[in-house]
Design an enzyme around this catalytic site. Structure first.
Site, mmCIF file in Angstrom:
data_model
loop_
_atom_site.group_PDB
_atom_site.id
_atom_site.type_symbol
_atom_site.label_atom_id
_atom_site.label_comp_id
_atom_site.label_asym_id
_atom_site.label_seq_id
_atom_site.Cartn_x
_atom_site.Cartn_y
_atom_site.Cartn_z
ATOM 1 N N GLU A 144 94.446 75.582 89.810
ATOM 2 C CA GLU A 144 94.745 73.953 89.827
ATOM 3 C C GLU A 144 94.801 73.733 91.544
ATOM 4 O O GLU A 144 94.225 72.887 91.733
ATOM 5 C CB GLU A 144 95.987 73.573 89.104
ATOM 6 N N HIS B 241 106.974 72.454 80.208
ATOM 7 C CA HIS B 241 105.687 71.682 79.909
ATOM 8 C C HIS B 241 105.971 70.311 79.379
ATOM 9 O O HIS B 241 105.123 69.665 78.878
ATOM 10 C CB HIS B 241 105.155 72.193 78.571
#
Lengths: 462, 356
Positions: A195, A264
């Protein structure tokens, strides 16, 4: 005793699916690992494998059947030596109660607190940005986002999509479905799981004159990349005295998903909304998702575009226009009212609308505002509503501390103090990491009843 | 390994090398020192001297309080930016670096006045006074900064290379970073994507031996930094960064490889910074003798001056050049001291491009 094969849940949010195709027939012998059927969810077609050995007894749901609820018995398997034929057909429903079943306090299926976030509520009034009489098409949020990218890619060769699983896999959440086929591997690019690297690469490509759309599988993973979003993308124009622009969109799902635990499940809206130089957008319905994503791709400024996984499969009316683009920075009144202003964004808007419906039954007329853009914040729309209702409640699927709700309370203090008949109230998630256990998850997340209670409390203050 | 092309000159001293490959994969050719014309030698000399005098003046202005914050001087490293950038095509190639960026801008021929005025935070500065020493850009020159976060320019530079390839414009991106940045994770994320997608980029490690006060040996398990791309199949070159002709020669070998579509090259330029990491560096991590030894034996400007002297350039010429450069630097300092600060309304401009 025959083994019942039940419609499987193939994703945390799947409630029903289509039994697309049977790959076995009655009387076939199967063993563990054999593929029995193909099942379509809202995201993809999945293969359904046998776990037990035996002979297919009866097929209870014919192929091609839509809307088969998760848990419905779709076939039976008999073990070795058992007679396949005379087994009585079980009732083909998910919730068939068994009278003699032992009473069990534990939940039978994996429930989620996020179910309380999913309400069917829609805007009560049309978006004034859409011309009257415009024809509408029914689209899921997922399709609307995909269409927005596809339209902008057709119009401008500089636009490309990059991220993990965006191309061949068709998107981890299927938002980029079909883009690889139409635009090819030059413009729809699968990245390694890296990322920080690809957020930086995208930012550099924007500085170099392209218009990247960088997908994060979820914004939780963008934490690895936040340096480039904040330090490289947001500040460049300012630091260069307006010389160097960075027209990039960072997009992906944000906020709580079902039963995925603390790492998450986080709402990053307040983080990004605190950064000068960024545009932050968090749409609720499909029309806004499409119109605002198109605007985000077109603007010269860097945009953080916060989607919500729980909304991807929801269908809404979307204007059937060749180029549906909405203005960035304008909130939308979703339901007019006179007694109290309920402000929210993203998935919280549904809760606010649902609460407003309930409150209407109790004689409280709530006005619901969807902020849509969190930076720049449309304080004018909020303050005008406050002037009318004199009460302000903010609903936010996220932590309360240093939240968008905190910011709006300050806005009301600074610019709407004389209009307030009661203190501003916020309805947010509990101030804890999101737990996994279903009961705790439910307790941690906002819900309609908390909004209703907060509005009543605010009304009772004055 | 590809053989060095025949040159008219006698067999050149080898001042750069590619590593012995661990396999039979193709490698860039062995670099040879650049065969510069007398005019090119003089141009390199002027540029390097300009950087040195400019940085000395910046150090002075910092001491006088006219330059604030962090100020990272390029003194000692001049041959790197001058040698590499002289090999680029200014019309299509792009350059990006970290916060030690004054030298790279001067090597691009950007007006010293607007650079110095940025250092003093004036409206006439290249970033209108809003960037400062570490944040300077010239989109016109395809110079993309000027980045203050160690290692960020490597991912960003990879993005510039991606844009070159996407547009098919034939450009190459050059991304400079230091021995310190070479330990950042995103550098390797970028290496991976750059080689995977055969992006046109030259990764340049300016190994000045110290990441702030930590020497390469104390921070790097593999201290031969040109080898840091091997596990990504990126060929590496180790180059004498104190010799502008070696640097230029190596740049040409690297550019040949990259322009041929063979993907990135990693160049390690061995160099040395004479001053501290920034102006506030007490320099307790190395001895005065170490610095003096490099100055005496390896100085890039003295080395070039000797080459030019050997080629028949007289001392008068050097004196003239020195005088000219001092005048340019003095003028830039006067400008930077006297130019007005930004108007207060500039506080709010350039945050966003569009109106919402």
């Amino acid at each position: 005793m025959a083994i019942e094969l039940k419609m499987p849940a193939l994703s945390p949010t799947m409630e029903e699916g289509t039994l697309a195709k049977w790959l076995v027939k009655e009387g076939d012998t199967v063993k563990s690992g054999d593929i029995l059927a193909e099942i379509e969810t809202d995201k993809a077609t999945m293969e359904f494998e046998a776990i037990d050995e035996g002979t297919i007894g009866q097929i209870l749901i014919a192929e091609g059947t839509d809307n088969v609820k998760v848990g419905t018995v779709i076939a039976t398997i008999t073990g070795e030596g058992e007679d396949a034929a005379p087994t009585p057909a079980p009732a083909p429903t998910a919730e068939a109660p068994k009278a003699d079943a032992p009473k069990d306090e534990a939940p039978r299926k994996a429930e989620s607190g996020t179910e309380q976030l999913i309400v069917k509520a829609k805007a009560a009034v049309a978006d004034p940005a859409i011309p009257e009489g415009t024809a509408m098409v029914r689209l899921t949020v997922r399709e609307a986002l995909r269409d927005a990218m596809a339209e902008e890619m057709r119009a401008d060769d500089r636009v490309f999509v990059m991220g993990e699983e965006v191309a061949e896999y068709q998107g981890a959440y299927k938002v980029t479905q079909g883009l690889l086929d139409e635009f090819g591997a030059r413009r729809v690019i699968d990245t390694p799981i890296t990322e920080y690297g690809f957020a930086g690469l995208g930012t550099g490509a924007a500085m170099g004159g392209l218009r990247p759309v960088i997908e994060f599988m979820t914004f939780n993973f963008a934490m690895q990349a936040i340096d480039h979003i904040v330090n490289s993308a947001a500040k460049t124009n300012y630091m260069s005295g307006g010389q160097m622009r960075c027209p990039i969109v960072f997009r992906g799902p944000n906020g709580a998903a079902s039963r995925v635990g603390a790492q998450h499940s986080q709402n990053y809206a307040p983080w990004y909304a605190s950064v000068p130089g960024l545009i932050v957008i968090a749409p609720y319905d499909a029309a806004d998702a499409k119109g605002l994503l198109k605007a985000a791709i077109r603007t010269e400024d860097p945009v953080v575009f916060l989607e919500n996984e729980l909304l991807y499969g929801r269908s809404f009316d979307v204007p059937d226009l060749p180029d549906h683009v909405l203005p960035i920075g304008q909130a939308r009144i979703m339901r007019p009212g006179k007694d109290v202003t309920v402000v929210s964004y993203s998935i919280g808007v549904g809760l606010a609308l649902e609460a407003a419906e309930q409150l209407a039954g109790e004689g409280i007329d709530a006005e619901v505002i969807d902020l849509r853009t969190l930076r720049p914040l449309d304080t004018a729309t909020v303050l005008a509503s406050l002037k009318k209702t004199n009460h302000l409640v903010v609903v936010e699927e996220g932590w309360p501390t240093c939240s968008i709700a905190s910011e709006l309370a300050m806005v009301a203090m600074e610019h709407g103090f004389d209009d307030l008949d009661a203190p501003v109230t916020r309805v947010c998630n509990e101030d804890v990491p999101l737990p996994y256990a279903a009961n705790l998850e439910k307790a941690a997340l906002v819900d309609v009843q908390r909004v209703v209670a907060a509005v009543k409390a605010v009304r009772n203050r004055g | 390994m590809a053989k060095a092309p025949a040159r008219a000159s006698a067999a050149p001293k080898k001042t750069a090398s590619t590593p012995t490959p661990a396999n039979n994969r193709e490698q860039p050719r062995d670099p040879v020192p650049y065969d510069a014309t007398p005019a090119e030698l003089e141009k390199f000399y002027r540029e390097m001297l300009l950087i040195r005098r400019f940085e000395e003046k910046a150090g002075q202005l910092y001491g006088l309080g006219l330059i604030g914050g962090f100020c990272h001087l390029y003194i000692g490293q001049e041959a790197v930016a001058v040698g590499l950038q002289s090999a680029l095509d200014g019309d299509k190639d792009s350059v990006i670096t970290g916060y030690r960026d004054h030298g790279h801008m001067l090597a691009y021929g950007i007006d010293p006045k607007v650079i110095m005025a940025e250092l003093t935070g004036r409206a006439a500065g290249i970033s209108r006074g809003k960037g400062g020493s570490m944040h300077m850009f010239s989109v016109e020159h395809k110079f993309y900064g000027g980045h203050g976060i160690v290692g960020a320019q490597v991912s960003l530079g990879t993005g510039l290379a991606f844009a070159h390839k996407y547009r098919g414009d034939g450009g190459v991106a050059m991304s400079y970073f230091g021995d310190g940045a070479s330990n950042q994770g995103q550098v390797y994320e970028s290496f991976n994507m750059a080689e995977l997608w055969k992006l046109p980029i030259i990764f340049v490690i300016e190994n000045n031996q110290y990441a702030m006060g930590t020497s390469v040996n104390r921070s790097s398990a593999e201290d031969q930094l040109y080898r840091r791309g091997e596990s990504f199949r990126i060929p590496g070159m180790q180059v004498d960064g104190m010799d502008v002709l070696a640097v230029r020669g190596a740049a040409e070998a690297a550019l040949e490889w990259v322009r041929a579509g063979k993907g990135p090259v990693l160049m390690e330029l061995k160099t040395y910074r004479y001053r501290g990491h920034s102006m506030s560096d007490p320099a307790k991590y190395r001895s005065r003798e170490e610095v003096q030894a490099v100055r005496d034996k390896s100085d890039a400007i003295e080395h070039l001056k000797k080459l030019m002297t050997d080629a028949g350039i007289g001392e008068d010429k050097f004196k003239d050049i020195d005088k000219e450069i001092r005048a340019i630097v003095a003028e830039s300092a006067d400008f930077a001291e006297s130019a007005p600060e930004p108007e207060l309304h500039e506080l709010y401009t350039d945050v966003l491009v569009e109106q919402y």
